[in-house]
Scaffold this active site. Structure first.
Site, PDB file in Angstrom:
ATOM      1  N   GLY A 110       0.659  -1.125  -0.107  1.00  0.00           N
ATOM      2  CA  GLY A 110       0.022  -0.119  -0.039  1.00  0.00           C
ATOM      3  C   GLY A 110       0.692   1.208  -0.063  1.00  0.00           C
ATOM      4  N   GLU A 113       1.474   1.964  -3.418  1.00  0.00           N
ATOM      5  CA  GLU A 113       0.367   2.137  -4.299  1.00  0.00           C
ATOM      6  C   GLU A 113      -0.076   3.756  -3.685  1.00  0.00           C
ATOM      7  OE1 GLU A 113      -2.583  -1.385  -4.590  1.00  0.00           O
ATOM      8  OE2 GLU A 113      -1.648  -1.344  -2.569  1.00  0.00           O
TER       9      GLU A 113
END
Length: 259
Positions: A110, A113
């Site tokens: 994440g 991301e």
């Protein structure tokens, strides 16, 4: 704005948002996502900041999602968690101003991301970036598969996700995932310098560039070219004060005064 996991400051026209869970390597969970969304809702009301920098406290940018939360997560909870993360990152990407990720340390899962949701990335040359979800029996859930594919192409995206081990920032730079490399203690300063350089330009042009580039990558070449010509032409309307000021300042050999 008072937060438990975020710190925000402004330096002239540059905003700096720091994810502040250093003991958990700034791992993402529902509470962090909620605070990020609250910040974004409030930030949209500010007219002072022309560039936003996102970074992490301690030795990590963001080391990923909070894995402990996955132990008892149901199908519906997993879907909702993915959608919440996508929504927050989409809202970051859709901010009308440029957003720079100052990747001071690990940007994994994440974390990468989140960095991919930003417009430009400056990274500690000695850190690692990656999407290691496959090593946990998972796949990226916050648009990582979509953004990595668009950023580096199918082969590199497959390699990045299927090997799951991460890559050095220098390799990420070669792939185009990172735009600048910096020494570990210079990442934020270098990002601030970049932000100040960006902020010297027309705010309207920067907003328009971000829109044209981000929307254009989703279009066919023909449609993207048509959008570029349309928006370029619109800048010659009489009420486009920044275009008038920019052109006049160039002719008069002075710095433009953006309102």
């Amino acid at each position: 704005m008072n937060f438990s996991y975020l710190i925000y400051e402004e330096r002239d026209e540059v905003g700096i948002l720091t994810l502040n869970r250093p003991n958990a390597l700034n791992a993402l969970n529902n509470e962090v996502f909620d605070e990020l969304q609250s910040f974004l809702d409030s930030f949209k009301q500010s007219n002072n900041v022309r560039v936003l920098i996102i970074t992490g406290a301690g030795k990590a940018f963001v080391a990923g999602a909070d894995i402990k939360a996955f132990q008892d997560m149901t199908v519906h909870e997993g879907y909702d968690f993915s959608e919440k993360g996508k929504s927050v990152f989409r809202n970051i990407a859709q901010l009308p101003i440029p957003v720079i990720a100052a990747i001071n340390g690990f940007a994994l899962g994440g974390g990468l991301e989140l960095a991919l949701a930003c417009d430009i990335r400056v990274a500690n040359k000695d850190t690692r970036l990656g999407l290691p979800e496959a090593s946990l029996g998972l796949i990226p859930g916050f648009n990582g598969t979509v953004e990595a594919l668009k950023q580096v192409g199918l082969g590199h995206a497959m390699y990045l996700m299927m090997t799951a081990g991460g890559i050095k920032a220098t390799e990420a730079y070669d792939l185009g995932l990172v735009q600048q490399l910096a020494e570990a203690d210079q990442v934020l300063d270098q990002a601030i310098d970049m932000a100040k350089k960006i902020a010297k330009n027309s705010p309207n042009a920067l907003r328009l560039l971000k829109t044209v580039l981000r929307e254009g990558k989703e279009m066919t070449r023909t449609d993207a070219e048509a959008m570029e010509s349309r928006e370029f032409g619109n800048l010659f309307q009489a009420d486009q004060a920044e275009r008038v000021e920019g052109v006049n300042a160039f002719i008069e050999k002075r710095k433009p005064n953006w309102k």
